[in-house]
Enzyme design. Structure first.
Site, PDB file in Angstrom:
ATOM      1  N   GLY A  14       0.824  -1.199   0.000  1.00  0.00           N
ATOM      2  CA  GLY A  14       0.000   0.000   0.000  1.00  0.00           C
ATOM      3  C   GLY A  14       0.856   1.246   0.000  1.00  0.00           C
ATOM      4  O   GLY A  14       0.549   2.227   0.678  1.00  0.00           O
ATOM      5  N   SER A  17       0.283   5.771  -1.703  1.00  0.00           N
ATOM      6  CA  SER A  17      -0.380   6.970  -1.190  1.00  0.00           C
ATOM      7  C   SER A  17      -0.356   6.960   0.331  1.00  0.00           C
ATOM      8  O   SER A  17      -0.020   5.948   0.962  1.00  0.00           O
ATOM      9  CB  SER A  17      -1.832   7.050  -1.683  1.00  0.00           C
ATOM     10  OG  SER A  17      -2.593   5.975  -1.167  1.00  0.00           O
ATOM     11  N   GLY A  18      -0.707   8.076   0.918  1.00  0.00           N
ATOM     12  CA  GLY A  18      -0.909   8.167   2.355  1.00  0.00           C
ATOM     13  C   GLY A  18       0.285   7.758   3.196  1.00  0.00           C
ATOM     14  O   GLY A  18       1.433   8.122   2.911  1.00  0.00           O
ATOM     15  N   SER A 138      -4.261   0.134  14.467  1.00  0.00           N
ATOM     16  CA  SER A 138      -4.988   1.392  14.624  1.00  0.00           C
ATOM     17  C   SER A 138      -5.426   1.521  16.063  1.00  0.00           C
ATOM     18  O   SER A 138      -5.637   0.506  16.749  1.00  0.00           O
ATOM     19  CB  SER A 138      -6.221   1.397  13.705  1.00  0.00           C
ATOM     20  OG  SER A 138      -7.106   2.457  14.032  1.00  0.00           O
ATOM     21  N   TYR A 151     -13.836  -3.290  10.938  1.00  0.00           N
ATOM     22  CA  TYR A 151     -12.501  -2.699  10.819  1.00  0.00           C
ATOM     23  C   TYR A 151     -11.749  -2.815  12.143  1.00  0.00           C
ATOM     24  O   TYR A 151     -10.589  -3.237  12.184  1.00  0.00           O
ATOM     25  CB  TYR A 151     -12.622  -1.242  10.398  1.00  0.00           C
ATOM     26  CG  TYR A 151     -11.309  -0.495  10.379  1.00  0.00           C
ATOM     27  CD1 TYR A 151     -10.481  -0.546   9.269  1.00  0.00           C
ATOM     28  CD2 TYR A 151     -10.899   0.264  11.478  1.00  0.00           C
ATOM     29  CE1 TYR A 151      -9.271   0.135   9.243  1.00  0.00           C
ATOM     30  CE2 TYR A 151      -9.695   0.941  11.467  1.00  0.00           C
ATOM     31  CZ  TYR A 151      -8.885   0.881  10.346  1.00  0.00           C
ATOM     32  OH  TYR A 151      -7.690   1.554  10.340  1.00  0.00           O
TER      33      TYR A 151
END
Length: 249
Positions: A14, A17-18, A138, A151
């Site tokens: 991934g 981006s970001g 997270s 999530y």
């Protein structure tokens, strides 16, 4: 002067981006040969141009084991080893209990849990002894949030993977650590709450953070760089929150 990752080979899933892009930039700036993955070829091409240095892109979906085989074949052929693995790829969506369907469940779990598991497992033959594995979790993995249960469950599971894997990999001295950001200022916010609500959402969350702002991608990249480097040589199984202190209050 040598960088913190000079001579090392790193993979950021991934990475177009970001947070992933910010981490790939930091790793490359510190001397690593960097591989990035993503699903969108134009975004990967733009990321390669933005990162500079010794960077290579492989179009791949982390939830598809055959794509991961392609990634590791490229790393083995070009570099022969992997010293840093940042399993960063992830997706998120708000769906409240009562409206969760199989499509939502599969989409989140396949990328955030299955994808992380097979990203690491399929890396094992090319991972160097003493390598650093970094998993993206997270603060949602340890705090309740409405409409975010699937999530959040995947992120709690990722934390548990690290606890188990450091034991599975102890004979190879491979470290497994976790970074757990709060809200990060990326385009994904607009994807979650809508473009019209993004600014208000960021302002509201910022007001709840002791440091008075949400994270920048570079804040998370700095934590990942620490865990990737020899500065963290005795850090194993840790979960580093990058949330400005919001999880402590």
């Amino acid at each position: 002067m040598a960088g913190k990752l000079t001579g090392k080979v790193a993979l950021v899933t991934g990475g177009s981006s970001g947070i992933g892009l910010a981490a790939a930039k930091r790793f490359a700036a510190e001397g690593a040969s960097v591989y990035i993955t993503g699903r969108n070829q134009p975004a990967l091409d733009a990321a390669v141009a933005a990162i500079g240095g010794n960077v290579f892109a492989v179009r791949a979906d982390s939830s598809v084991p055959a794509d991961l085989d392609k990634v590791y074949a490229a790393i083995r052929s070009r570099s022969g080893k992997l010293d840093v693995l940042f399993a960063n790829a992830g997706v998120a969506a708000f769906v409240p209990l009562g409206m969760i369907n199989a499509e939502h469940y599969d989409g989140i779990v396949n990328t955030n849990l299955k994808g992380v598991l097979f990203t690491v497992q399929q890396a094992l033959p090319v991972l160097s002894d003493g390598a650093s594995v970094i998993l993206m979790s997270s603060t949602a993995g340890f705090k309740g949030m409405p409409a975010f249960s699937v999530y959040s469950a995947t992120k709690a599971a990722v934390r548990q993977l690290a606890r188990s894997w450091l034991l599975d990999l102890k004979d190879r001295k491979i470290r497994v650590n976790v970074v757990s950001p709060g809200m990060v200022d990326t385009p994904a916010i607009a994807g979650l709450v809508g473009e019209a609500n993004a600014a208000g959402t960021k302002a509201h969350v910022s007001s709840q953070v002791p440091l008075g702002r949400i994270a920048r991608p570079e804040d998370v990249a700095a934590a990942a760089l620490f865990l990737a480097s020899d500065d963290a040589a005795y850090i194993n199984g840790a979960d580093i929150p990058v949330d400005g202190g919001a999880g402590q209050i």
